[in-house]
Design a protein around this motif. Structure first.
Motif, PDB file in Angstrom:
ATOM      1  N   ASN A 263       0.831  -1.200   0.000  1.00  0.00           N
ATOM      2  CA  ASN A 263       0.000   0.000   0.000  1.00  0.00           C
ATOM      3  C   ASN A 263       0.873   1.260   0.000  1.00  0.00           C
ATOM      4  OD1 ASN A 263      -2.826   1.055   0.340  1.00  0.00           O
ATOM      5  ND2 ASN A 263      -1.896   1.950   2.163  1.00  0.00           N
ATOM      6  N   THR A 264       1.874   1.269   0.852  1.00  0.00           N
ATOM      7  CA  THR A 264       2.775   2.426   0.937  1.00  0.00           C
ATOM      8  C   THR A 264       3.520   2.636  -0.377  1.00  0.00           C
ATOM      9  OG1 THR A 264       3.018   2.062   3.310  1.00  0.00           O
ATOM     10  CG2 THR A 264       4.692   3.432   2.255  1.00  0.00           C
ATOM     11  N   VAL A 265       3.971   1.554  -0.992  1.00  0.00           N
ATOM     12  CA  VAL A 265       4.689   1.645  -2.265  1.00  0.00           C
ATOM     13  C   VAL A 265       3.776   2.181  -3.361  1.00  0.00           C
ATOM     14  CG1 VAL A 265       5.699   0.239  -4.119  1.00  0.00           C
ATOM     15  CG2 VAL A 265       6.456  -0.076  -1.754  1.00  0.00           C
ATOM     16  N   VAL A 266       2.562   1.659  -3.444  1.00  0.00           N
ATOM     17  CA  VAL A 266       1.633   2.106  -4.482  1.00  0.00           C
ATOM     18  C   VAL A 266       1.348   3.599  -4.330  1.00  0.00           C
ATOM     19  CG1 VAL A 266      -0.735   1.906  -5.365  1.00  0.00           C
ATOM     20  CG2 VAL A 266       0.605  -0.162  -4.877  1.00  0.00           C
ATOM     21  N   TYR A 267       1.046   4.019  -3.111  1.00  0.00           N
ATOM     22  CA  TYR A 267       0.795   5.452  -2.897  1.00  0.00           C
ATOM     23  C   TYR A 267       2.018   6.299  -3.236  1.00  0.00           C
ATOM     24  CZ  TYR A 267      -3.902   5.264  -0.958  1.00  0.00           C
ATOM     25  OH  TYR A 267      -5.257   5.124  -0.809  1.00  0.00           O
TER      26      TYR A 267
ATOM     27  N   SER B  32       5.669  -7.955 -11.227  1.00  0.00           N
ATOM     28  CA  SER B  32       4.209  -7.890 -11.378  1.00  0.00           C
ATOM     29  C   SER B  32       3.629  -6.645 -10.719  1.00  0.00           C
ATOM     30  CB  SER B  32       3.562  -9.135 -10.775  1.00  0.00           C
ATOM     31  OG  SER B  32       3.954 -10.280 -11.489  1.00  0.00           O
ATOM     32  N   LEU B  33       4.097  -6.341  -9.517  1.00  0.00           N
ATOM     33  CA  LEU B  33       3.601  -5.149  -8.836  1.00  0.00           C
ATOM     34  C   LEU B  33       3.948  -3.893  -9.625  1.00  0.00           C
ATOM     35  CD1 LEU B  33       2.178  -3.832  -6.439  1.00  0.00           C
ATOM     36  CD2 LEU B  33       4.398  -3.784  -5.259  1.00  0.00           C
ATOM     37  N   LYS B  34       5.193  -3.789 -10.086  1.00  0.00           N
ATOM     38  CA  LYS B  34       5.613  -2.610 -10.842  1.00  0.00           C
ATOM     39  C   LYS B  34       4.814  -2.493 -12.137  1.00  0.00           C
ATOM     40  CE  LYS B  34       8.484   0.865 -11.620  1.00  0.00           C
ATOM     41  NZ  LYS B  34       8.144   1.305 -12.954  1.00  0.00           N
ATOM     42  N   GLY B  35       4.549  -3.616 -12.788  1.00  0.00           N
ATOM     43  CA  GLY B  35       3.747  -3.581 -14.008  1.00  0.00           C
ATOM     44  C   GLY B  35       2.336  -3.089 -13.749  1.00  0.00           C
ATOM     45  N   GLN B  36       1.766  -3.546 -12.655  1.00  0.00           N
ATOM     46  CA  GLN B  36       0.413  -3.112 -12.296  1.00  0.00           C
ATOM     47  C   GLN B  36       0.417  -1.619 -11.946  1.00  0.00           C
ATOM     48  OE1 GLN B  36      -1.272  -5.600  -9.236  1.00  0.00           O
ATOM     49  NE2 GLN B  36      -3.339  -5.281  -9.992  1.00  0.00           N
TER      50      GLN B  36
END
Length: 189
Positions: A80-84, A151-155
């Motif tokens: 969550n912190t990374v996405v934000y 995968s996370l970075k791609g999303q």
């Protein structure tokens, strides 16, 4: 703004809107209100200008993600912190992030590729380390850190691209919740 800063700002706007190859040194210098020798004085070449731009703007992104990717024994909270952090950075620096998205998968022979690939590798390493540490708490995640980070970075980049085009609102808590929920379902399924 000093000449160096003006050259960086103009180059960012042009590279972001038209691409690296479509923009010449003469045009950058003219739009910055300086001469070509001034550009060469500061950067040596168009490639040097681009590398300085990626380095200087990329440092802010790296600092944000370095801080956000610190694992605190809560993988959902960490993601969550990374996405934000990514979404916030893309909202603050839309031209730079748009330029990066356009250049991530450039041919390795492209003149600008080394600078972009270096930044991408550093960002990837931060996410991999976060997942590597999380695997200590979640054994089923062991040895999958590279795939999870990718995968996370791609999303993240997909949603940022949609946000920069106006299709989604990167400030939406619901968007972030749904994205992370979908990602976490994939990890633990």
């Amino acid at each position: 703004m000093d000449n160096r800063s003006e050259l960086l700002a103009v180059a960012l706007t042009l590279f972001s809107s038209e691409g690296y190859d479509a923009v010449g040194v003469q045009r950058i210098a003219e739009e910055a209100g300086v001469t070509k020798p001034t550009l060469y004085h500061y950067f040596g070449s168009k490639r040097g200008l681009f590398e300085a731009l990626v380095h200087e703007k990329g440092e802010g992104l790296l600092a944000d993600i370095r801080q956000a990717a610190i694992y605190h024994h809560d993988i959902t909270g960490s993601i969550n912190t990374v996405v934000y952090a990514y979404f916030d950075y893309a909202r603050r620096q839309p031209e730079f992030y748009r330029m990066l998205l356009a250049m991530w998968f450039a041919p390795p022979s492209a003149e600008y590729s080394p600078a972009v690939r270096s930044l991408l590798a550093q960002l990837q390493a931060l996410l991999e380390e976060m997942f590597r540490r999380a695997a200590e708490d979640h054994g089923n995640m062991r040895d999958r850190h590279m795939l999870y980070a990718t995968s996370l970075k791609g999303q993240i980049d997909t949603y940022i691209g949609l946000g920069l085009q106006g299709y989604v609102d990167l400030r939406s808590k619901d968007l972030v919740y749904r994205m992370i929920h979908q990602f976490m379902h994939g990890i633990f399924s």
